[in-house]
Motif scaffolding. Structure first.
Motif, PDB file in Angstrom:
ATOM      1  N   LEU A  83       0.830  -1.210   0.000  1.00 33.12           N
ATOM      2  CA  LEU A  83       0.000   0.000   0.000  1.00 33.12           C
ATOM      3  C   LEU A  83       0.865   1.260   0.000  1.00 33.12           C
ATOM      4  O   LEU A  83       0.583   2.216  -0.723  1.00 33.12           O
ATOM      5  N   ALA A  84       1.925   1.245   0.801  1.00 37.33           N
ATOM      6  CA  ALA A  84       2.809   2.411   0.873  1.00 37.33           C
ATOM      7  C   ALA A  84       3.425   2.674  -0.502  1.00 37.33           C
ATOM      8  O   ALA A  84       3.550   3.810  -0.948  1.00 37.33           O
ATOM      9  N   LYS A  85       3.793   1.614  -1.177  1.00 39.33           N
ATOM     10  CA  LYS A  85       4.383   1.732  -2.500  1.00 39.33           C
ATOM     11  C   LYS A  85       3.330   2.185  -3.502  1.00 39.33           C
ATOM     12  O   LYS A  85       3.545   3.091  -4.301  1.00 39.33           O
ATOM     13  N   TYR A  86       2.197   1.524  -3.447  1.00 37.49           N
ATOM     14  CA  TYR A  86       1.118   1.777  -4.408  1.00 37.49           C
ATOM     15  C   TYR A  86       0.657   3.231  -4.346  1.00 37.49           C
ATOM     16  O   TYR A  86       0.421   3.863  -5.370  1.00 37.49           O
ATOM     17  N   PHE A  87       0.532   3.770  -3.147  1.00 39.51           N
ATOM     18  CA  PHE A  87       0.082   5.155  -3.007  1.00 39.51           C
ATOM     19  C   PHE A  87       1.261   6.131  -2.933  1.00 39.51           C
ATOM     20  O   PHE A  87       1.074   7.313  -2.691  1.00 39.51           O
ATOM     21  N   ASP A  88       2.478   5.598  -3.109  1.00 41.25           N
ATOM     22  CA  ASP A  88       3.670   6.432  -3.122  1.00 41.25           C
ATOM     23  C   ASP A  88       3.740   7.313  -1.879  1.00 41.25           C
ATOM     24  O   ASP A  88       3.867   8.541  -1.967  1.00 41.25           O
ATOM     25  N   ILE A  89       3.609   6.664  -0.718  1.00 43.65           N
ATOM     26  CA  ILE A  89       3.628   7.388   0.554  1.00 43.65           C
ATOM     27  C   ILE A  89       5.066   7.785   0.873  1.00 43.65           C
ATOM     28  O   ILE A  89       5.923   6.938   1.069  1.00 43.65           O
ATOM     29  N   ARG A  90       5.341   9.108   0.921  1.00 47.00           N
ATOM     30  CA  ARG A  90       6.712   9.590   1.149  1.00 47.00           C
ATOM     31  C   ARG A  90       6.969   9.915   2.608  1.00 47.00           C
ATOM     32  O   ARG A  90       8.105  10.021   3.031  1.00 47.00           O
ATOM     33  N   GLY A  91       5.909  10.170   3.349  1.00 49.00           N
ATOM     34  CA  GLY A  91       6.107  10.525   4.749  1.00 49.00           C
ATOM     35  C   GLY A  91       4.859  10.199   5.533  1.00 49.00           C
ATOM     36  O   GLY A  91       3.765  10.120   4.963  1.00 49.00           O
ATOM     37  N   ILE A  92       5.015   9.935   6.831  1.00 49.34           N
ATOM     38  CA  ILE A  92       3.841   9.689   7.661  1.00 49.34           C
ATOM     39  C   ILE A  92       3.774  10.774   8.730  1.00 49.34           C
ATOM     40  O   ILE A  92       4.813  11.351   9.060  1.00 49.34           O
ATOM     41  N   PRO A  93       2.584  11.053   9.275  1.00 50.94           N
ATOM     42  CA  PRO A  93       1.317  10.393   8.967  1.00 50.94           C
ATOM     43  C   PRO A  93       0.763  10.838   7.614  1.00 50.94           C
ATOM     44  O   PRO A  93       1.054  11.925   7.147  1.00 50.94           O
ATOM     45  N   SER A  94      -0.025   9.942   7.030  1.00 47.27           N
ATOM     46  CA  SER A  94      -0.618  10.221   5.744  1.00 47.27           C
ATOM     47  C   SER A  94      -2.009   9.595   5.740  1.00 47.27           C
ATOM     48  O   SER A  94      -2.199   8.532   6.313  1.00 47.27           O
ATOM     49  N   LEU A  95      -2.956  10.284   5.120  1.00 46.64           N
ATOM     50  CA  LEU A  95      -4.326   9.769   5.092  1.00 46.64           C
ATOM     51  C   LEU A  95      -4.813   9.739   3.650  1.00 46.64           C
ATOM     52  O   LEU A  95      -4.981  10.778   3.021  1.00 46.64           O
ATOM     53  N   VAL A  96      -5.009   8.510   3.131  1.00 51.90           N
ATOM     54  CA  VAL A  96      -5.510   8.330   1.772  1.00 51.90           C
ATOM     55  C   VAL A  96      -6.996   8.015   1.865  1.00 51.90           C
ATOM     56  O   VAL A  96      -7.399   7.189   2.685  1.00 51.90           O
ATOM     57  N   ILE A  97      -7.809   8.688   1.050  1.00 55.34           N
ATOM     58  CA  ILE A  97      -9.251   8.453   1.118  1.00 55.34           C
ATOM     59  C   ILE A  97      -9.712   7.672  -0.108  1.00 55.34           C
ATOM     60  O   ILE A  97      -9.420   8.052  -1.251  1.00 55.34           O
ATOM     61  N   LEU A  98     -10.429   6.559   0.139  1.00 54.88           N
ATOM     62  CA  LEU A  98     -11.020   5.767  -0.936  1.00 54.88           C
ATOM     63  C   LEU A  98     -12.522   6.021  -0.948  1.00 54.88           C
ATOM     64  O   LEU A  98     -13.141   6.115   0.107  1.00 54.88           O
ATOM     65  N   GLY A  99     -13.086   6.114  -2.151  1.00 49.12           N
ATOM     66  CA  GLY A  99     -14.518   6.356  -2.261  1.00 49.12           C
ATOM     67  C   GLY A  99     -15.320   5.067  -2.142  1.00 49.12           C
ATOM     68  O   GLY A  99     -14.752   3.969  -2.090  1.00 49.12           O
ATOM     69  N   PRO A 100     -16.657   5.164  -2.106  1.00 52.81           N
ATOM     70  CA  PRO A 100     -17.522   3.991  -1.984  1.00 52.81           C
ATOM     71  C   PRO A 100     -17.311   2.964  -3.112  1.00 52.81           C
ATOM     72  O   PRO A 100     -17.622   1.798  -2.944  1.00 52.81           O
ATOM     73  N   ASP A 101     -16.765   3.413  -4.248  1.00 52.78           N
ATOM     74  CA  ASP A 101     -16.493   2.483  -5.348  1.00 52.78           C
ATOM     75  C   ASP A 101     -15.095   1.862  -5.246  1.00 52.78           C
ATOM     76  O   ASP A 101     -14.667   1.137  -6.130  1.00 52.78           O
ATOM     77  N   GLY A 102     -14.367   2.174  -4.159  1.00 51.75           N
ATOM     78  CA  GLY A 102     -13.041   1.589  -3.962  1.00 51.75           C
ATOM     79  C   GLY A 102     -11.927   2.357  -4.655  1.00 51.75           C
ATOM     80  O   GLY A 102     -10.752   2.029  -4.505  1.00 51.75           O
ATOM     81  N   LYS A 103     -12.284   3.387  -5.420  1.00 52.19           N
ATOM     82  CA  LYS A 103     -11.266   4.168  -6.134  1.00 52.19           C
ATOM     83  C   LYS A 103     -10.725   5.278  -5.214  1.00 52.19           C
ATOM     84  O   LYS A 103     -11.389   5.689  -4.268  1.00 52.19           O
ATOM     85  N   THR A 104      -9.521   5.754  -5.536  1.00 54.15           N
ATOM     86  CA  THR A 104      -8.898   6.784  -4.709  1.00 54.15           C
ATOM     87  C   THR A 104      -9.598   8.128  -4.893  1.00 54.15           C
ATOM     88  O   THR A 104      -9.770   8.581  -6.016  1.00 54.15           O
ATOM     89  N   VAL A 105      -9.993   8.732  -3.792  1.00 55.24           N
ATOM     90  CA  VAL A 105     -10.599  10.061  -3.848  1.00 55.24           C
ATOM     91  C   VAL A 105      -9.504  11.119  -3.713  1.00 55.24           C
ATOM     92  O   VAL A 105      -9.408  12.051  -4.500  1.00 55.24           O
ATOM     93  N   THR A 106      -8.651  10.963  -2.703  1.00 61.53           N
ATOM     94  CA  THR A 106      -7.533  11.898  -2.521  1.00 61.53           C
ATOM     95  C   THR A 106      -6.468  11.276  -1.626  1.00 61.53           C
ATOM     96  O   THR A 106      -6.764  10.439  -0.787  1.00 61.53           O
ATOM     97  N   LYS A 107      -5.216  11.705  -1.853  1.00 59.74           N
ATOM     98  CA  LYS A 107      -4.135  11.292  -0.970  1.00 59.74           C
ATOM     99  C   LYS A 107      -3.831  12.411   0.030  1.00 59.74           C
ATOM    100  O   LYS A 107      -2.937  12.307   0.845  1.00 59.74           O
ATOM    101  N   GLN A 108      -4.590  13.499  -0.063  1.00 55.90           N
ATOM    102  CA  GLN A 108      -4.357  14.685   0.774  1.00 55.90           C
ATOM    103  C   GLN A 108      -5.241  14.715   2.023  1.00 55.90           C
ATOM    104  O   GLN A 108      -5.533  15.788   2.545  1.00 55.90           O
ATOM    105  N   GLY A 109      -5.703  13.545   2.481  1.00 52.71           N
ATOM    106  CA  GLY A 109      -6.637  13.507   3.603  1.00 52.71           C
ATOM    107  C   GLY A 109      -6.152  14.253   4.827  1.00 52.71           C
ATOM    108  O   GLY A 109      -6.904  15.005   5.459  1.00 52.71           O
ATOM    109  N   ARG A 110      -4.879  14.090   5.160  1.00 51.82           N
ATOM    110  CA  ARG A 110      -4.341  14.748   6.362  1.00 51.82           C
ATOM    111  C   ARG A 110      -4.466  16.261   6.242  1.00 51.82           C
ATOM    112  O   ARG A 110      -4.915  16.940   7.172  1.00 51.82           O
ATOM    113  N   ASN A 111      -4.056  16.755   5.084  1.00 46.08           N
ATOM    114  CA  ASN A 111      -4.115  18.182   4.842  1.00 46.08           C
ATOM    115  C   ASN A 111      -5.560  18.699   4.920  1.00 46.08           C
ATOM    116  O   ASN A 111      -5.843  19.741   5.511  1.00 46.08           O
ATOM    117  N   LEU A 112      -6.476  17.936   4.322  1.00 50.19           N
ATOM    118  CA  LEU A 112      -7.882  18.354   4.283  1.00 50.19           C
ATOM    119  C   LEU A 112      -8.502  18.328   5.671  1.00 50.19           C
ATOM    120  O   LEU A 112      -9.307  19.190   6.026  1.00 50.19           O
TER     121      LEU A 112
END
Ligand SMILES: [Zn+2]
Ligand SMILES: [Zn+2]
Length: 296
Positions: A184-213
């Motif tokens: 998952l870290a590789k797939y979402f290209d997570i460069r630093g933690i904490p990080s919050l990735v949001i997936l939508g009801p269809d399982g697709k990525t909504v945003t990788k900026q969850g923490r910021n939002l």
């Protein structure tokens, strides 16, 4: 290292290689190829190895293009089950129910929370996320809606720290050390933690900026969609019209000036709450001091 080396004493060669390839930081991996003309060396070898492993070989334009397309396809077709379950495990860890089926998250907005107890910003951000999670769940419950969940993706080093950290979270978790975590870290290209990735009801990525939002909009960010964030941005712009153009803040000895994205502002780390910010902020340009408008 099983490969060759420039002799330590050969400063001349080291210097000229540094100059020639404009090396700004290490580690850095430049890949030269046979029969390829000057100037086409691959410069981001480290990044490519991190993302694709041995698949990156032979590092040609065509190969990289192919990998990029494959990756795009994967993201387009991603499902929650592919991301969170594998052949040996179809559940996540819960608190009252120890094993929660991954399938129970289908159709929900799901946050993947990458963090670890050794990560101070992560530990500081967690209570904030817990409180916001509670508020979102509460608001949804009023409408009889249970379509939000968070899954902790841990980089903790041992079971004891994982357990004590997970204990502070009211949501689910992947088991410590699970293979899916690295993927998952590789797939979402997570460069630093904490990080919050949001997936939508269809399982697709909504945003990788969850923490910021979450930092910017708290529980109002839910469900984190472009439409929702667009609306919030407009509201914030409207509200900012009524903010004082400058303020005095106890944390800084100079007057702070209101700035916005296109007007002296940009992404920053808030000097008051240590969290990321962007858009409207109060700033002392001489000192590089910047805070969220809500933090003054
Ligand atoms: Zn702040
Ligand atoms: Zn200042």
């Amino acid at each position: 290292m099983p490969w060759l080396a420039v002799p330590f004493s050969d400063l001349e060669t080291k210097r000229s290689l540094n100059r020639r390839f404009d090396i700004e930081g290490i580690p850095s991996l430049i890949v030269l190829q046979p029969n390829i003309k000057e100037g086409t060396a691959i410069r981001d070898g480290v990044d490519l190895i991190y993302r694709y492993g041995i698949q990156a070989y032979p590092f040609t334009e065509e190969r990289l293009q192919e990998l990029l397309e494959k990756e795009r396809d994967k993201h387009k077709n991603q499902t929650l089950k592919d991301l969170l379950a594998n052949r040996e495990r179809d559940f996540l860890l819960g608190h009252s129910t120890l094993k929660v089926p991954v399938s129970s998250l289908t159709g929900k907005t799901v946050g993947l929370f990458f963090s670890a107890q050794w990560c101070l910003p992560g530990v500081k951000f967690t209570p904030k996320l817990v409180s916001i999670y509670g508020k979102i769940k509460q608001e949804l419950a009023v409408k009889g809606d249970e379509h939000f969940e968070i899954v902790f993706v841990s980089s903790d080093c041992d079971q004891t720290t994982f357990d004590s950290y997970f204990q502070t979270m009211p949501w689910l978790a992947l088991p410590l050390g699970d293979l899916a975590i690295k993927d998952l870290a590789k797939y979402f290209d997570i460069r630093g933690i904490p990080s919050l990735v949001i997936l939508g009801p269809d399982g697709k990525t909504v945003t990788k900026q969850g923490r910021n939002l979450v930092n910017l909009y708290q529980e109002n960010a839910y469900p984190f969609t472009e439409a929702r964030i667009g609306l919030l941005e407009r509201l914030v712009d409207e509200e900012a019209q009524n903010l004082p153009k400058s303020v005095n803040h106890t944390g800084h000895r100079h007057e702070l000036v209101l700035v916005s994205e296109g007007n002296g502002g940009g992404p920053f780390i808030c000097c008051d709450c240590d969290e990321q910010g962007s858009g409207w902020a109060y700033q002392c340009i001489e000192c590089g001091y910047e805070v969220h408008t809500k933090c003054v």
